[in-house]
Design an enzyme around this catalytic site. Structure first.
Site, PDB file in Angstrom:
ATOM      1  N   ASP A  32     -19.272   8.423  36.613  1.00 56.60           N
ATOM      2  CA  ASP A  32     -19.542   7.873  37.938  1.00 56.60           C
ATOM      3  C   ASP A  32     -19.270   6.372  37.904  1.00 56.60           C
ATOM      4  O   ASP A  32     -19.526   5.715  36.884  1.00 56.60           O
ATOM      5  CB  ASP A  32     -20.994   8.132  38.344  1.00 56.60           C
ATOM      6  CG  ASP A  32     -21.201   8.039  39.852  1.00 56.60           C
ATOM      7  OD1 ASP A  32     -21.439   9.083  40.487  1.00 56.60           O
ATOM      8  OD2 ASP A  32     -21.115   6.918  40.401  1.00 56.60           O
ATOM      9  N   THR A 128     -15.743  19.478  49.801  1.00 60.02           N
ATOM     10  CA  THR A 128     -15.347  20.238  50.987  1.00 60.02           C
ATOM     11  C   THR A 128     -14.194  19.550  51.704  1.00 60.02           C
ATOM     12  O   THR A 128     -14.268  18.360  52.025  1.00 60.02           O
ATOM     13  CB  THR A 128     -16.529  20.383  51.958  1.00 60.02           C
ATOM     14  OG1 THR A 128     -17.626  20.966  51.253  1.00 60.02           O
ATOM     15  CG2 THR A 128     -16.148  21.260  53.140  1.00 60.02           C
ATOM     16  N   CYS A 268     -22.734  17.850  55.146  1.00 56.14           N
ATOM     17  CA  CYS A 268     -21.959  19.101  55.226  1.00 56.14           C
ATOM     18  C   CYS A 268     -21.818  19.588  56.660  1.00 56.14           C
ATOM     19  O   CYS A 268     -20.763  19.470  57.263  1.00 56.14           O
ATOM     20  CB  CYS A 268     -22.625  20.177  54.368  1.00 56.14           C
ATOM     21  SG  CYS A 268     -22.469  19.901  52.596  1.00 56.14           S
ATOM     22  N   ARG A 339     -27.903  10.571  54.182  1.00 52.10           N
ATOM     23  CA  ARG A 339     -26.517  10.533  54.635  1.00 52.10           C
ATOM     24  C   ARG A 339     -26.339  11.268  55.961  1.00 52.10           C
ATOM     25  O   ARG A 339     -26.753  12.402  56.108  1.00 52.10           O
ATOM     26  CB  ARG A 339     -25.597  11.162  53.570  1.00 52.10           C
ATOM     27  CG  ARG A 339     -25.450  10.327  52.309  1.00 52.10           C
ATOM     28  CD  ARG A 339     -24.619  11.060  51.270  1.00 52.10           C
ATOM     29  NE  ARG A 339     -25.263  12.290  50.837  1.00 52.10           N
ATOM     30  CZ  ARG A 339     -24.678  13.190  50.045  1.00 52.10           C
ATOM     31  NH1 ARG A 339     -23.443  13.014  49.622  1.00 52.10           N
ATOM     32  NH2 ARG A 339     -25.330  14.282  49.684  1.00 52.10           N
TER      33      ARG A 339
END
Length: 429
Positions: A32, A128, A268, A339
């Site tokens: 990361d 995604t 999402c 988020r």
């Protein structure tokens, strides 16, 4: 292929649980670019709360495990993942301010993989995306950076993440995994890799585009269904009918789908439909139902604020300079993830009426909320302050057993977005 040596690129809500799981059987290096995040993990703590500290600590090793049997090591150093032969990309795929797909994190992660990938290696994407993104947008970046030829020197797979933040029952190993590969042989390798740790099993899709499409419609379908019940809430509120009572009655039929109205945010459901819509438009088709669902759900913060104000006016309150307490600022209950939270839409719309809003959330990181939205939030409440209205936006478990009337002025209003404060709520969404 020789024994798997796995590098997971991106150690957020998706990457860390996956890396930890793979580390129970394989040597894994989690990479990361956020040094603070890496240091935190190597000290044995996950601030996202997706992996419990004792479980994380039991998986960690103090040095690169690629020469050992198994274990997890986290690093910001690119050299630490050079020996990997499996690269799994788990970075965010957000939208910009105009709701257009932003592939920047994915492109940068592909550049990172391109700098270290070797002949015979496989890169697997979990982020995604719209159908075609892996092979049309990501792989060319890996090719250009590495100088290697796709499906000759290196190969690709796609296995969409199905992490449900805050869900301690449906953890990564308990959710069936869709897998795919850029060649039939690669698909089998990818499927076998995931099958070795996913107890719920796997489903090998015929190609990468099918796997990409399957993921993006999962969240689009849920978004549309919630938009439907949100529209029902607007209709039934005008009729003076309780939407939750209607849904409970309708739910007695065996094939009725159980969805509740609410604020639809997160990384999402509130984002992925735009990815599918963008790709559909490139092919000359304007998706009406998908975008209509998004428009409906994007208006719910404004709608909730307007209903709260209406309730206050009906009780004779002065709106300007009124004090309202909003409970919850994360995108869902029992999770610190802020988020794309739609609870902030409620806050901002209330403030537009001249209302002073206090946000209370025991899960959210106050500094993160300020950084993302410029909104101040508090983990604790002053026991002496009274509010003109209380809005339950997120049903954290800590909120369910509190008598909120103690924080309410005598003629105060309680608006329950989640339908869990039945005894004291003046109105439910």
């Amino acid at each position: 292929m020789q024994e798997f040596k796995i590098a997971v690129v991106g150690l957020g809500y998706v990457g860390l649980p996956l890396a930890r799981l793979f580390a129970t059987k394989y040597p894994v290096v989690g990479f990361d670019i956020n040094r603070k995040r890496v240091n935190e993990l190597m000290e044995g703590h996950d601030s996202t709360l997706e992996v419990e500290d004792d479980i994380l600590q039991s998986a960690l090793v103090k040095e690169n495990p690629f020469n050992n049997h198994k274990g997890l090591y986290c690093s910001c150093d690119l050299d630490d993942i050079k020996e990997a032969n499996i690269y799994i990309v788990t970075v965010p795929t957000p939208v910009d301010k105009n709701n257009r797909p932003d592939l920047t994190p994915l492109v940068k992660a592909s550049e990172t993989v391109g700098k270290v990938i070797g002949k015979g290696d496989i890169v697997i994407y979990e982020s995604t995306v719209y159908p075609g993104a892996t092979e049309e947008d990501c792989i060319p970046v890996v090719e250009k950076t590495s100088g290697l030829k796709f499906n000759k020197d290196f190969f690709a797979g796609y296995s969409p993440e199905r992490i449900n933040p805050g869900d301690k029952e449906h953890t990564v190993e308990k959710i069936k995994k869709v897998t795919s590969g850029s060649t039939p042989e690669t698909g089998k390798i990818v499927d076998n890799l995931y099958r070795s740790v996913i107890t719920a099993g796997t489903h090998l899709a015929p190609n990468i585009k099918v796997a990409e499409a399957a993921k993006v419609i999962e969240n689009s379908q849920r978004d549309i269904n919630i938009a439907f019940v949100n529209e029902l809430a607007k209709i039934f509120n005008r009729m003076g009918i309780d939407t939750h009572d209607v849904l409970e009655a309708a739910g007695t039929k065996w094939n009725f789908l159980h969805f509740k109205p609410g604020l639809v945010g997160g990384h999402c459901i509130g984002v992925d439909p735009y990815y599918l819509a963008q790709k559909a438009q490139e092919y000359g088709y304007h998706p009406e139902i998908i975008l209509a669902g998004r428009r409906m759900n994007d208006t719910m913060g404004e709608y909730v604020a307007s209903r709260v104000v209406k309730c206050m006016i009906q009780k004779g309150m002065c709106i300007k300079a009124a004090n309202v307490l909003v409970l919850g600022i994360t995108f869902k209950e029992n999770c610190p993830d802020v988020r794309n939270t739609k609870a902030v839409d409620v806050v901002r719309n209330l403030e537009e009426y001249g209302i002073t809003v206090t946000v209370h959330d025991p899960w959210a990181n106050p500094s993160e909320v300020v950084h993302e939205y410029g909104v101040e939030s508090f983990k604790e409440l002053s026991p002496d302050k009274k509010y003109d209205a209380i809005v339950l936006a997120v049903a954290h478990k800590e909120f369910l057993d509190i008598d909120w009337t103690q924080y309410l002025k005598p003629e105060g209003v309680v608006y329950d977005v989640k339908g869990v404060l039945q005894e004291i709520a003046n109105e439910r969404l």
